[in-house]
Design an enzyme around this catalytic site. Structure first.
Site, short mmCIF file in Angstrom:
data_model
loop_
_atom_site.label_atom_id
_atom_site.label_comp_id
_atom_site.label_asym_id
_atom_site.label_seq_id
_atom_site.Cartn_x
_atom_site.Cartn_y
_atom_site.Cartn_z
N ARG A 143 17.90 -19.50 22.18
CA ARG A 143 17.56 -20.11 23.46
C ARG A 143 17.61 -19.01 24.51
O ARG A 143 17.97 -17.88 24.22
CB ARG A 143 18.44 -21.32 23.79
CG ARG A 143 19.82 -21.36 23.26
CD ARG A 143 20.78 -20.36 23.86
NE ARG A 143 20.72 -20.31 25.30
CZ ARG A 143 21.05 -19.28 26.04
NH1 ARG A 143 21.49 -18.15 25.49
NH2 ARG A 143 20.96 -19.30 27.35
N ALA A 174 15.01 -17.99 28.00
CA ALA A 174 13.55 -17.86 28.11
C ALA A 174 12.97 -16.63 27.38
O ALA A 174 12.07 -16.78 26.54
CB ALA A 174 13.16 -17.88 29.59
N ASP A 215 14.00 -19.72 34.08
CA ASP A 215 13.08 -20.13 33.03
C ASP A 215 11.63 -20.10 33.49
O ASP A 215 10.71 -19.97 32.68
CB ASP A 215 13.43 -21.52 32.52
CG ASP A 215 14.60 -21.43 31.57
OD1 ASP A 215 15.74 -21.36 32.06
OD2 ASP A 215 14.37 -21.34 30.35
N ASN A 232 15.79 -23.24 36.44
CA ASN A 232 16.80 -22.64 35.57
C ASN A 232 17.69 -23.77 35.06
O ASN A 232 17.50 -24.95 35.41
CB ASN A 232 17.60 -21.57 36.33
CG ASN A 232 18.47 -20.73 35.40
OD1 ASN A 232 18.00 -20.23 34.38
ND2 ASN A 232 19.74 -20.59 35.71
N LYS A 233 18.66 -23.42 34.25
CA LYS A 233 19.56 -24.39 33.62
C LYS A 233 20.07 -25.43 34.62
O LYS A 233 20.45 -25.08 35.74
CB LYS A 233 20.72 -23.62 32.98
CG LYS A 233 21.77 -24.44 32.28
CD LYS A 233 21.21 -25.42 31.28
CE LYS A 233 20.26 -24.82 30.27
NZ LYS A 233 19.45 -25.85 29.55
O1 MRU Z 1 18.39 -24.26 27.59
P1 MRU Z 1 18.56 -22.77 27.56
O2 MRU Z 1 19.89 -22.34 27.07
O3 MRU Z 1 17.42 -22.11 26.84
O4 MRU Z 1 18.47 -22.33 29.07
C1 MRU Z 1 18.59 -20.97 29.37
C2 MRU Z 1 18.59 -20.70 30.82
O5 MRU Z 1 18.50 -21.58 31.64
C3 MRU Z 1 18.63 -19.24 31.21
O6 MRU Z 1 19.29 -19.07 32.43
C4 MRU Z 1 17.19 -18.70 31.34
O7 MRU Z 1 16.44 -19.03 30.22
C5 MRU Z 1 17.18 -17.26 31.53
S1 MRU Z 1 17.68 -16.36 30.13
C6 MRU Z 1 17.55 -14.72 30.44
#
Ligand code: MRU
Length: 350
Positions: free
Chosen positions: A46, A48, A239, A249-250
């Protein structure tokens, strides 16, 4: 790094299983593109940029192992492979960016009349290039971003935007790594990041492995820590970033940004240009993934919500650009107004 997030092997794509960390460090191999797609959906991998690398490797694997008897059949298989991988997670634009890059290459070499084996070799090379370039871009983000952080202090981060979320090194955590490598004395506070616990499990694990001072707080503690003056800056990944600087983002990033503004603490977003979606005018158009309710109803396999009560589980939120102090990219640092600065970086950046 003392671990590899993702690796191409002749047997398939090897990934560290992020669902099992920190209890178990396991590196299963995903042997075909369907397995790679399932791994992305289930969040074995997981983050991005890491999802983009996995999709590119999944495509290369699918083409290499296709049983197509001619180019028309291979083109049909290619569409199925790319559609399957594109359907895994909707928010992280790096996934679609990587798939589009593989599609462009496939079109180019297939039109040249190359054989399947040659096409597959080129696609494998491209997937490996995406992986290498991601690490290089993380390092540039780190270089640009580290000067924004104080010489000493406490940095809050949300989710995991580290080596585990990229091909290695990280975006938000890459900036922290670069600052520490530069002699800055930083302590990291990692939001635990309900419901998947990327902060508690993954950020804590990779920073601890790197001997970077990290402590975990539950998500509802950030405001109180800010009010006591215990946080000097916030840095998160992204993301998808819209043309006006709105950032998906998350889930839980937006409330942290609001709190940071209230307490006059700088709030930074770190991401490679492959996370920018400049066709998207603002964040309201960004598709937000809704995930399995079990991620909220259960912790460690134990149900914590009464049976029969339903829940919401949006995996991401959108932070409006007004809350963001700067966006640190691999081409330089964008300051508000982002509609102009992001365009300038796109047109003139390194
Ligand atoms: O659901 P996830 O764990 O894939 O979410 C990840 C995030 O929100 C990260 O902050 C984002 O992808 C950036 S990773 C460099």
């Amino acid at each position: 790094m003392s671990f590899k997030t993702i690796e191409w092997t002749d047997e398939g794509v090897r990934m560290i299983d992020q669902r099992k960390l920190p209890a178990v460090e396991e590196y299963p191999v995903f042997k075909n593109y369907e397995e790679v797609a399932t791994a992305i959906r289930a969040m074995v991998i997981r983050g991005a940029p890491a999802i983009g690398v996995a999709a590119a490797m999944g495509i290369a694997l699918g083409v290499r192992d296709s049983k197509a008897k001619n180019l028309a059949e291979l083109q049909g298989d290619f569409k199925l492979i790319t559609d399957t991988l594109a359907s895994t997670r909707p928010t992280a634009v790096n996934l679609f960016w990587a798939i589009d890059r593989m599609k462009r290459l496939f079109r180019e070499i297939a039109t040249d009349g190359a054989e399947q084996r040659t096409i597959a070799e080129r696609l494998i090379k491209e997937a490996l290039a995406i992986q290498t370039e991601d690490i290089e871009s993380n390092k540039r983000i780190g270089k640009f971003g580290q000067s924004l952080l104080p010489d000493s202090g406490t940095i809050l981060t949300h989710c995991n935007a580290g080596a585990l979320a990229t091909a290695g090194y990280g975006t938000a955590l890459g900036v922290i790594r670069a600052a520490v490598e530069n002699g800055k004395r930083l302590r990291v506070l990692a939001d635990e990041t309900r419901p998947f616990l990327q902060g508690a499990r993954l950020t804590a694990w990779e920073l601890w492995k790197d001997s970077i001072d990290v402590r975990v707080i539950s998500d509802n503690m950030a405001g109180s820590f800010m009010r006591q003056g215990l946080i000097d800056a916030v840095i998160v990944g992204a993301d998808r970033i819209a043309a006006n600087g709105d950032v998906a983002n998350k889930i839980g990033t937006y409330p942290v940004a609001v709190l940071a503004k209230q307490h006059e603490i700088p709030f930074y977003v770190a991401a490679p240009f492959s996370t920018l979606d400049l066709k998207m005018p603002d964040g309201s158009h960004i598709p937000i993934e809704e995930r399995d309710p079990a991620e909220v109803t259960h912790i460690g396999g134990v149900r914590i919500v009464p049976d029969g009560v339903s829940v919401f589980n949006p995996a991401f939120d959108v932070t409006p650009h007004q809350f963001i102090t700067a966006i640190i990219t691999d081409r330089g640092v964008a300051q508000p107004p982002y509609a102009q600065s992001l365009m300038t970086l796109r047109n003139e950046g390194i």
